[in-house]
Every structure is written in structure tokens, then in C-alpha cells.
Design an enzyme around this catalytic site. Structure first.
Site, PDB file in Angstrom:
ATOM      1  N   CYS A 273       0.825  -1.215   0.000  1.00  0.00           N
ATOM      2  CA  CYS A 273       0.000   0.000   0.000  1.00  0.00           C
ATOM      3  C   CYS A 273       0.857   1.263   0.000  1.00  0.00           C
ATOM      4  O   CYS A 273       0.331   2.372  -0.111  1.00  0.00           O
ATOM      5  CB  CYS A 273      -0.928   0.004   1.212  1.00  0.00           C
ATOM      6  SG  CYS A 273      -1.587  -1.613   1.599  1.00  0.00           S
TER       7      CYS A 273
ATOM      8  N   LYS B 280     -10.230   5.957   4.496  1.00  0.00           N
ATOM      9  CA  LYS B 280     -11.509   5.466   5.015  1.00  0.00           C
ATOM     10  C   LYS B 280     -12.696   5.911   4.163  1.00  0.00           C
ATOM     11  O   LYS B 280     -13.586   5.118   3.873  1.00  0.00           O
ATOM     12  CB  LYS B 280     -11.685   5.971   6.462  1.00  0.00           C
ATOM     13  CG  LYS B 280     -13.046   5.709   7.067  1.00  0.00           C
ATOM     14  CD  LYS B 280     -13.261   4.226   7.336  1.00  0.00           C
ATOM     15  CE  LYS B 280     -14.712   3.902   7.651  1.00  0.00           C
ATOM     16  NZ  LYS B 280     -15.508   3.577   6.458  1.00  0.00           N
TER      17      LYS B 280
ATOM     18  N   HIS C 110      -9.260   3.711  -1.116  1.00  0.00           N
ATOM     19  CA  HIS C 110      -7.882   3.222  -1.028  1.00  0.00           C
ATOM     20  C   HIS C 110      -7.553   2.315  -2.217  1.00  0.00           C
ATOM     21  O   HIS C 110      -7.480   1.097  -2.062  1.00  0.00           O
ATOM     22  CB  HIS C 110      -7.704   2.484   0.309  1.00  0.00           C
ATOM     23  CG  HIS C 110      -6.322   1.967   0.561  1.00  0.00           C
ATOM     24  ND1 HIS C 110      -5.189   2.539   0.018  1.00  0.00           N
ATOM     25  CD2 HIS C 110      -5.887   0.928   1.325  1.00  0.00           C
ATOM     26  CE1 HIS C 110      -4.120   1.851   0.441  1.00  0.00           C
ATOM     27  NE2 HIS C 110      -4.520   0.877   1.207  1.00  0.00           N
TER      28      HIS C 110
END
Ligand SMILES: [Zn+2]
Lengths: 388, 131
Positions: free
Chosen positions: A84, A330, A334
Site C-alpha cells: 500500500c 476510510k 484506497h
């Protein structure tokens, strides 16, 4: 050593992009960034591109040349993969290339397609970021890994699900005016608490969504910006990277993320600032507990104090340190390999004054972006400052 | 590069280590006393390549755990299941908790390790049972 300016930023809307290819998403972001910068694609000397699971999601490895072509560039490219934190690393390496004098104009960013997979397939693909032998084979999922950290945090420092719910509520509220955000809607603490359990103690509203999207930045040397009279008021003045053991079981403390601390200390020293100087931050909140641990690792709060930051209002848009004014992972979404670039794009807009939430940080001159890989076995931190 | 020596624990594999958990499990100990798990050629704490096998404590205690409700496709263990990290002193091990319900697991519970075969993947599956 030359300074590095963010000359332009480009984003796709984050969310589900049915029927679109990854190359189309990245092209949209790249063209937007070039347009925002007022830089011709022919001036770009190299593409630094982040992607994590493209070989699984689109059966496309070797994405750098595909994306270079899609963006209409006539230069070489390199794909960076650090789970990520892929785009964060891509940006960091572009900053280093420009500082070294090797390049004057770089395109950096990333892309991920995720919604074309089923939830089980995404779970499987994301789990690849964990330790294959000691975690994946033992049934640890990505939410499961953060759940293990959340339970360890509660056990060590206290706090609970309601504190985490306030993180989700804050980030959703911030996303409402952000046209790039996946969820432009508010949620309540009760909704968060009542959402289905994914991996105890974490529930659905503690987790970021599954997202498609792309991000791109045009990064230039100060000299290039001056020569071409570019409107590039935001500089990347600090960069840092930290690493940790891949498996949670091998870390001294499962409720801390020292890789982020190491990255931040390097970035602060590089920029010549401290955590006290930071006025606005975009941190990696793939899960609500991740934001809490980031706030502590970055030096904004003492261990055990980060859990209450959103609930107390310290990190809300009216607080002393607004965190994730973009909506964060959130609520903004993402798309794994694009996230690190999008954080810097959002921070740039916030500092330039052209973000819908810029009024919350009207006088801010120092911002921080924190991008984490996996359960923070990698972390990349950048300091951005208004240069003029 | 030297030829692999069957007596050097650094060259033992994960599968062998996992199988050993059913009897007397072991961990890898370096000359400076740091514990880690195989496969391993070098101590990640200090860089020592002087590694030997040490007997794993028979029981450990739950350091953290989670009841997983969404599992990867084809993993072979149907959710919900409980994943735990269990502390065995010099090392910690992650596995799936058997013989106890998710809402009855707590940090500090004593567990002993065991190994099963994951029918879907053919891989060893590390499990814990209440000690
Ligand atoms: Zn050692």
C-alpha cells in the site's frame, strides 16, 4: 542539491470504475497532472509508477511501459511495489532523482483496480502483503492483521471501539465536499458501531473500502520551475522511509509502528522541521486503528493518546491538527497502489488553497503525508511546505 | 556459496518446522541468544550466522487474537475462525485457534501448538489448542 516542487497534481475520482482499464484510469490522472502543471508530456524524463496487485487484478505485470504509453509519454518508466506504500515509494524515488540532478521533470503516482474482483478475491490479493509462510498460511487477512494490532493496542493502552468510530466519523465528514472521494457522505458513531464485524474487534466501518483509482504528480526541480515560470508554490522538503519485520509476530510491540517513526524522523530532519511544525496531515488510515498508531508514530501524540484524538476533536477540521481532510483512505477510498500519490496531491491542494477543505487550514505552510505498506512493514513520509 | 549442510538448522524448511510442532517444536537460536523461526540463515536481530535449534516451550500464551469473518477464497478454513499470535517466550507464532469459541478466547490464555494439513491448499496449517 536542488529543491523539488509539486508543479501539478491529477486524480481520478476514487470509487468503482466499471468497465474501465487501469491504463485508462492512470492516463486520466496523468493528463490532469500535466495540465495542472502546465508542463508538456515531452518534458517528462521518467515515470515513477506505483502498483501493487495489478498482476492479480488485471493479469498485467510489467505495468510501467504500459502506463508510460497510456499517459502519452516518450520516456522510460519504472514500477515501484511496496504494497500500500507503492506510490509513496515512487514519489520518494522521484524526489531523490530530481535532487541528485539526474532529472528535472518526473511524473510520479500510481493506480490500482480492485472492484473488478470479488470481496474474497480482494481479500486474497491484499493478504499477499503479509508474510506468506507465517501469516497468510495461518489465515491472517489484511483486516485480520489490523485487528490483531487493534486488540494489542486496546490491551496495552486502553481505548475501544467507540474511540475508533470517531475516527471513521471524522474522515467521512471531511470527505463530503471532496469531489474525488468514494463516499461523500457523513456517518454517525452509532452506524459505525452497529456495522457488521469483519475481524474482531474491527467492524466494516473501521475499514477502508475497495476502490479503483489513480493519482499522478508532476515533480520538477526549482530551476525548471523558475525557467518555465511555473506556478509551483508547494515544495517537497523532506522524505523518509522506514522498514520493519514483515510478520507481526516478529515485532517487539504489535501496538506500535516503528517503521513510520523512522520514516518521519528521517523526513523531519531532511526538511529541518519537527512534528510540532506540522499543521495538517494526511495519514494512512486503511483501518481506523491505523490512523491512531500513525498519529503516535509520527510524534503528534504520546503512546496511548492517539486513540482519543478524533473523539477529543484534536484532529477534526476545527482541531489543532486536522488529519485526513481529504476523507482519508476510510472515506476517500484506497486504490492501494495509487494512495501515496493521492495523499500528496490532496495535501498540495490543501496548501495551495484550492481544496474544498482548504479553509480549515488557511494559514498552514507545513503538511505531512504518511503512506504505509501492509501492517507498516514499510512506511514513507513526506514533508510538504509552501515555498513562496 | 557453500554446499548446503543437512546439519545446519538454517537450511531446514518451514514444512519440517511446522511438522515438528505436533511433537517437540523448536525455534532457531543464535549465538547471542536471539530467538527466531526457520527457514533462516541469519539472525535478524544481530546478523549472527551461528544458529542452532532450541526446544520450543510446550505452552505459550495468547498475545493477541481476532475472529475473522471474511476469508480469502479457497483458503480452506471456513469463517468465522480465530487467528491468534501466541507468545512462546523467545518467539511468537501465528495460527488458528481450535477447540474454543471465538468469544471465549482471551489474551493470556495458555495454548499449545499443533499442526494440521489444510485440505484446500495442501499446506501445513498451524493451530493452537487450549493447554
Ligand atoms: Zn542474534
Amino acid at each position: 542539491m536542488t529543491g523539488v516542487r509539486v508543479a501539478g497534481v491529477g486524480l481520478t475520482r476514487f470509487g468503482a470504475h466499471d468497465g474501465r482499464t487501469g491504463r485508462d484510469l492512470f492516463a486520466e490522472a496523468a493528463l490532469a497532472a500535466l495540465d495542472d502543471a502546465g508542463v508538456d508530456g515531452d518534458d517528462v524524463e521518467h515515470l515513477n509508477y506505483g502498483n501493487f496487485m495489478g498482476a492479480l487484478a488485471e493479469r498485467q505485470g510489467h505495468q510501467a511501459p504500459v502506463m508510460t504509453e497510456a499517459a502519452g509519454l516518450r520516456c522510460a518508466g519504472t514500477r515501484y511495489e511496496e504494497a500500500c506504500a507503492s506510490a509513496g515509494v515512487a514519489v520518494r524515488e522521484a524526489v531523490r532523482a530530481i535532487r541528485s540532478g539526474e532529472n528535472d521533470v518526473m511524473l510520479a503516482g500510481g493506480m490500482e483496480r480492485m472492484t473488478n474482483l470479488s470481496t474474497a478475491e480482494v481479500t486474497e490479493s491484499l493478504a499477499v502483503a503479509a508474510d506468506e509462510l507465517f501469516e497468510v498460511r495461518a489465515g491472517v487477512t489484511f483486516p485480520g492483521a489490523y485487528a490483531l494490532m487493534a486488540r494489542a493496542y486496546f490491551d496495552e493502552y486502553g481505548g475501544g471501539r467507540e474511540d475508533l468510530a470517531h475516527v471513521a466519523v471524522k474522515n467521512h465528514a471531511n470527505a463530503v465536499p471532496n469531489e474525488y472521494a468514494q463516499y461523500q457522505r457523513e456517518i454517525s458513531v452509532e452506524q459505525a458501531l452497529d456495522s457488521p464485524e469483519v475481524a474482531s474487534p474491527l467492524h466494516l466501518f473501521d475499514a477502508c473500502p475497495i476502490t479503483d483509482g489513480a493519482s499522478a504528480l508532476v515533480l520538477v526541480s526549482e530551476e525548471f520551475a523558475a525557467e518555465h515560470d511555473l506556478d509551483a508554490s508547494v515544495a517537497i522538503t523532506g522524505t523518509g522511509q522506514g522498514g520493519d519485520r514483515a510478520a507481526l509476530q516478529d515485532r517487539a510491540d504489535m501496538a506500535r509502528t516503528p517503521a513510520a517513526t523512522d520514516a518521519a524522523e528521517e523526513a523531519y530532519a531532511d526538511a529541518g522541521v519537527t512534528s510540532d511544525d506540522v499543521e495538517v496531515a494526511e495519514v494512512h488510515d486503511c483501518f481506523t486503528i491505523a490512523e491512531v498508531m500513525a498519529l503516535e508514530a509520527l510524534g503528534f501524540f504520546e503512546p496511548g493518546e492517539g486513540i482519543g484524538a478524533a473523539r477529543r476533536g484534536d484532529t477534526t477540521r476545527d482541531g489543532d491538527l486536522p488529519v485526513n481532510l481529504s476523507g482519508g483512505l476510510k472515506a476517500k477510498g484506497h486504490p492501494v497502489g495509487a494512495t501515496g500519490g493521492s495523499q500528496i496531491a490532496e495535501l498540495t491542494r490543501l496548501l495551495r488553497g484550492d481544496h474544498p477543505n482548504s479553509d480549515a487550514v488557511a494559514d498552514a505552510t507545513v503538511g505531512l503525508a504518511h503512506n504505509a505498506g501492509g501492517t507498516v512493514a514499510s512506511a514513507v513520509v513526506h514533508v510538504l511546505e509552501v515555498a513562496e | 556459496m557453500s554446499e548446503s549442510d543437512p546439519d545446519v538448522p538454517a537450511n531446514t524448511g518451514y514444512d519440517e518446522w511446522a511438522d515438528a510442532l505436533a511433537d517437540d517444536g523448536y525455534y532457531v537460536e543464535c549465538a547471542n541468544g536471539h530467538g527466531s523461526l526457520p527457514p533462516r540463515r541469519v539472525c535478524p536481530e544481530c546478523g549472527s550466522t551461528d544458529l542452532s535449534e532450541a526446544t520450543l516451550p510446550e505452552t505459550g500464551t495468547v498475545a493477541t487474537f481476532s475472529e475473522i469473518h471474511v476469508a480469502p477464497s479457497g483458503f480452506g478454513v471456513e469463517p468465522p475462525y480465530v487467528t491468534a499470535v501466541v507468545d512462546f517466550g523467545p518467539v511468537r507464532i501465528t495460527g488458528i485457534v481450535r477447540d474454543v469459541a471465538g468469544d471465549e478466547v482471551a489474551i493470556g490464555d495458555p495454548m499449545r501448538p499443533d499442526v494440521e494439513t489444510n485440505g484446500a491448499t495442501g499446506n501445513r496449517l498451524i493451530v493452537f489448542r487450549p493447554a
